[in-house]
Scaffold this active site. Sequence first.
Site, PDB file in Angstrom:
ATOM      1  N   GLY A 134       0.833  -1.200   0.000  1.00  0.00           N
ATOM      2  CA  GLY A 134       0.000   0.000   0.000  1.00  0.00           C
ATOM      3  C   GLY A 134       0.871   1.256   0.000  1.00  0.00           C
ATOM      4  N   CYS A 135       0.255   2.385  -0.370  1.00  0.00           N
ATOM      5  CA  CYS A 135       1.031   3.632  -0.505  1.00  0.00           C
ATOM      6  C   CYS A 135       1.455   4.183   0.859  1.00  0.00           C
ATOM      7  CB  CYS A 135       0.250   4.656  -1.313  1.00  0.00           C
ATOM      8  SG  CYS A 135      -1.464   4.847  -0.819  1.00  0.00           S
ATOM      9  N   PHE A 136       0.510   4.355   1.781  1.00  0.00           N
ATOM     10  CA  PHE A 136       0.891   4.781   3.132  1.00  0.00           C
ATOM     11  C   PHE A 136       1.884   3.772   3.726  1.00  0.00           C
ATOM     12  CE2 PHE A 136      -3.282   7.187   3.862  1.00  0.00           C
ATOM     13  CZ  PHE A 136      -2.676   8.422   3.975  1.00  0.00           C
TER      14      PHE A 136
END
Length: 325
Positions: A134-136
């Site tokens: 995921g990005c976060f």
Amino acid sequence: MIKIGIIGGAGYTAGELIRVLGNHPEAEIDFVYSTSSAGKPVHEIHHDLYGETDLMFTSEINQNVDLMFLCLGHGKSKAFLENGSISSAVKIIDLSHDFRLAENSQFQDRKFIYGLPEFQKDAISTAGNIANPGCFATAIQLAILPLADAKLLNDDLHVHAITGSTGAGQSLSATTHFSWRNNNVSVYKAFTHQHLLEIGETVTTEQPGFDHAINFVPVRGNFTRGIFSTVYTKTDLSLNQLTELYKSFYDDTVFTHISEQPIHLKQIVNTNKCLLHLEKHGDKVLITSIIDNLVKGASGQAVHNMNLLFGLKENHGLQLKPILY
Ligand SMILES: NC(=O)c1ccc[n+]([C@@H]2O[C@H](COP(=O)([O-])OP(=O)(O)OC[C@H]3O[C@@H](n4cnc5c(N)ncnc54)[C@H](OP(=O)(O)O)[C@@H]3O)[C@@H](O)[C@H]2O)c1
């Protein structure tokens, strides 16, 4: 040339993947599958690709490719593989959450390896299928990996991260509507964001027995791209020791850099870089970590994983420059 299929072609991450792969010297996009836009030119949806590609969206899936990127929403990748009978000879890089956690990593006859290269490059290089982080989760893990690897996470972690609106995908919603988002900032999923699960798995792999809280407050920003995150925690290490630890951990990585100067988002937008900056305040270290959510946080990292899977140079197709002004 690696023959590639892209699934979920009209979405943001697919558009970014087509853009990045367009300049990759050893990859060729065979098809871009779309349920909403089959028959249309790709540039009709991804306007930045006008003049860059003659590709058309298709409703046909060609099994005769080396790799498929799944650019689908949560739960949709699993459904796609369940319904699509994709040959196991085709490698998969999935950008969704569906196969990231250990308990979901075996699906049908496929084993998915968590694709954070700074964490487990060797496992990725020999994998068949990749669950892209995921990005976060990417920004936060890169902020704390060196401390976890050295078993030096000895207190609660406090994380604030602000993301651009593209992080939510192309569908319009109340909180991505211009009138709401512009000139506005808001918190969402405080302490409960789903990326905490994958972060937790990486941390406990690196530092078994870690049992402190990771207090994560995600924030919606009024810009389109990028994640600006800060992490702070208590540490006995001096700034010099911390800097040495981080520089040595990331020494042989291609995209993660330690900046001695304070950092800002424009340094990484449109690139596959993660920039980190360390400060010591009293007994706490403050780590700033910045990435482009669509590149290092999604499609660029997916191409990095492809390069590792196929034994290519890690930065093939990923030498991207930011725009400062
Ligand atoms: N956006 C980011 O910054 C980011 C970062 C890291 C990871 N991710 C993850 O990457 C995946 C794709 O993200 P995205 O931002 O590209 O999403 P998106 O813009 O919403 O695109 C998803 C695409 O999935 C396709 N799709 C197929 N069946 C669908 C259905 N039943 N409902 C809705 N869409 C359907 C659609 O493409 P067609 O109409 O062409 O079929 C849609 O455009 C997600 O799992 C997301 O969590 C996103």
